[in-house]
Design an enzyme around this catalytic site. Structure first.
Site, PDB file in Angstrom:
ATOM      1  N   TYR A  59       0.847  -1.194   0.000  1.00  0.00           N
ATOM      2  CA  TYR A  59       0.000   0.000   0.000  1.00  0.00           C
ATOM      3  C   TYR A  59       0.878   1.239   0.000  1.00  0.00           C
ATOM      4  CZ  TYR A  59      -5.007  -0.025  -0.106  1.00  0.00           C
ATOM      5  OH  TYR A  59      -6.289  -0.043  -0.552  1.00  0.00           O
ATOM      6  N   GLU A  61      -0.463   4.793  -0.691  1.00  0.00           N
ATOM      7  CA  GLU A  61      -1.235   6.009  -0.983  1.00  0.00           C
ATOM      8  C   GLU A  61      -0.360   7.240  -0.831  1.00  0.00           C
ATOM      9  OE1 GLU A  61      -4.692   6.098   1.479  1.00  0.00           O
ATOM     10  OE2 GLU A  61      -5.843   4.838   0.112  1.00  0.00           O
ATOM     11  N   ASP A 205      -5.978  13.054 -25.678  1.00  0.00           N
ATOM     12  CA  ASP A 205      -6.076  11.673 -25.209  1.00  0.00           C
ATOM     13  C   ASP A 205      -5.302  10.804 -26.191  1.00  0.00           C
ATOM     14  OD1 ASP A 205      -6.681   9.106 -24.509  1.00  0.00           O
ATOM     15  OD2 ASP A 205      -8.843   9.437 -24.292  1.00  0.00           O
ATOM     16  N   THR A 231      -2.942   5.501 -22.213  1.00  0.00           N
ATOM     17  CA  THR A 231      -2.833   4.179 -21.611  1.00  0.00           C
ATOM     18  C   THR A 231      -1.378   3.748 -21.752  1.00  0.00           C
ATOM     19  OG1 THR A 231      -3.234   3.027 -23.688  1.00  0.00           O
ATOM     20  CG2 THR A 231      -5.174   3.522 -22.337  1.00  0.00           C
ATOM     21  N   LYS A 234      -1.354  -0.179 -24.964  1.00  0.00           N
ATOM     22  CA  LYS A 234      -1.711  -0.318 -26.375  1.00  0.00           C
ATOM     23  C   LYS A 234      -0.418  -0.391 -27.195  1.00  0.00           C
ATOM     24  CE  LYS A 234      -6.315   1.451 -25.413  1.00  0.00           C
ATOM     25  NZ  LYS A 234      -7.381   2.435 -25.662  1.00  0.00           N
ATOM     26  N   ARG A 240      -1.378  -3.058 -18.370  1.00  0.00           N
ATOM     27  CA  ARG A 240      -2.636  -2.310 -18.427  1.00  0.00           C
ATOM     28  C   ARG A 240      -2.541  -1.174 -17.436  1.00  0.00           C
ATOM     29  NH1 ARG A 240      -5.554  -5.121 -21.571  1.00  0.00           N
ATOM     30  NH2 ARG A 240      -7.014  -3.397 -21.649  1.00  0.00           N
TER      31      ARG A 240
END
Ligand code: PLP
Length: 429
Positions: A59, A61, A205, A231, A234, A240
């Site tokens: 974790y 954050e 984008d 992303t 791709k 991903r």
């Protein structure tokens, strides 16, 4: 055991044979057919190793050096490497590598640049835009006020005069360019001019084509945009995930929009894998790859035209071709099904001003990233075009058609045997 640092397929096979079986079958599927989904690619074993690592467990954050949890020294190094590599590769002043996906990156970019109710000017979904660019079923269309621009019915390319007219008429807070199904280059400088004229932010984008930018095969949006979202899975060939590049002046707003506004803990295994992919994408071999992706898409578009499938916008400058099948009298839906039976994986797609509903569609979209990773070149693209043509024209409900589809599947198998995905047995050997 301290040697257990990453994926161990034999271990999974012992512990959970059912899921191991799924993984095996999926690898066989990827190897055994032609993968022509324009948004997919084959990641390297190094990316997969980082993804399947114990960084998943942490974790973290917050951001490097300012976390809400202890024990983040190691993952901080991974995130700093990813940020540095992204900034270097794209010449960006700021990079946020935490978005879980392209859609999450876009949600954060909207949050950084606009308020609910603000007018957002973006390309309509049926003309190539994305759900997150103002679709009614998405946050972007529900919480913001979308105005859509279309492609010209004549050229099937963006009509920049129409974009300017709409911008002047509606005074958007945010203008978005960058699409899901647009085969041509986008004039980012022209969008910048229009945004400046109306005092709007410009968000590009680059989800689909950021890998081509990384490989220097197409011009970069980074010098023109306030924010570039993308992303990493791709053409870029990483895990991903998503990423946001921005000007230094927007860094704090972007970071706060990602966390704590949109997301909780970052996926540190995915961030490490993004760092691996960004390093891979920064070398000369990736530049050769990106250029070959474009050359292959061009060869494929010519081959599809020869088969009677008209390339929308007259061809491609990128990694994808949108083909209009109406001259063959076959719908996109039927073409997708027929190709699937011949082990050619592609998707039906609406063409601009499509008379068919989206679930039927008049076109197919094909992309070259995966087959190029396998090592295929223009000669193979000509063969692939012929195989798609044969499959699309074969009606599986007739015995001649079914036989022809089986023949095409055999030719596909012969081709993929010559250019196997994950050839070196480094994955699940
Ligand atoms: C793929 C894509 C996205 C979304 O990416 P996900 O990771 O699937 O959420 C956003 N915008 C565009 C233009 C895309 O092509």
């Amino acid at each position: 055991m301290d040697t257990f640092w990453g994926p161990d397929f034999a271990y999974l096979e012992r512990e959970d044979p059912e899921i191991a079986h799924v993984l095996r079958d999926e690898l066989a599927r990827q190897r055994g057919g032609l993968q022509l989904i324009a948004s997919e690619n084959f990641t390297s074993p190094a990316v997969l190793a980082a993804l399947g690592s114990t960084l998943n467990d942490k974790y973290a954050e917050g951001y490097p050096g300012a976390r809400y949890y202890g024990g983040c020294g190691e993952v901080d190094r991974a995130e700093l490497l990813a940020i540095d590599r992204a900034r270097d590769l794209f010449g960006a002043e700021h990079a946020n590598v935490q978005p879980h996906s392209g859609a999450s990156a876009n949600l954060a970019a909207f949050a950084a640049l606009a308020e609910p109710g603000d007018v957002v000017l973006a390309m309509e979904l049926p003309h190539g835009g994305h759900l997150t660019h103002g679709s009614r079923v998405n946050f972007s269309g529900k919480w913001f006020h979308p105005i859509g621009y279309r492609v010209s019915p004549h050229t099937e390319e963006i009509d920049y005069d129409e974009v300017r007219d709409l911008a002047l008429a509606h005074r958007p807070k945010l203008i978005i360019c960058g699409a899901t199904t647009y085969p041509r280059l986008i004039d980012f400088a022209r969008f910048r001019e229009i945004a400046d004229e109306v005092g709007a932010y410009l968000m590009v984008d680059a989800a689909h084509f950021i890998g081509l930018v990384a490989g220097r095969a197409i011009p970069s949006p980074v010098p023109h945009a306030d924010v570039v979202t993308c992303t990493t899975h791709k053409v870029l060939r990483g895990p991903r995930g998503g990423m946001i590049l921005s000007r230094a002046g927007l860094a704090q707003r972007v970071d706060k929009a990602v966390f704590p506004f949109c997301q909780g803990g970052p996926m540190m295994h995915a961030i490490a894998a993004k760092a691996v992919a960004l390093r891979e994408a920064s070398g000369p071999s990736f530049q050769a790859y990106a250029q070959q992706v474009v050359d292959n898409a061009r060869a494929l578009s010519v081959a599809l035209a020869t088969e009677g499938m008209r390339p929308v916008a007259g061809g491609t400058d990128t990694h994808l071709v949108l083909a209009d099948l109406r001259d063959l009298g076959v719908t996109g839906r039927d073409a997708e099904t027929r190709c699937d039976l011949a082990r050619i994986t592609l998707n039906k797609n609406a063409i601009p001003f499509d008379p068919q509903p989206p679930a039927v569609a008049s076109g197919i979209r094909v992309g070259s990233p995966s087959v190029t990773t396998q090592g295929m070149r223009e000669d193979e693209m000509r063969l692939v075009g012929r195989l798609i043509g044969a499959a699309v024209r074969s009606d599986p409900d007739t015995s001649a058609g079914a036989t022809r589809l089986a023949d095409v599947a055999d030719e596909v198998a012969a081709l993929t045997e010559r250019f196997p995905a994950y050839a070196r047995q480094e994955v699940m050997a």
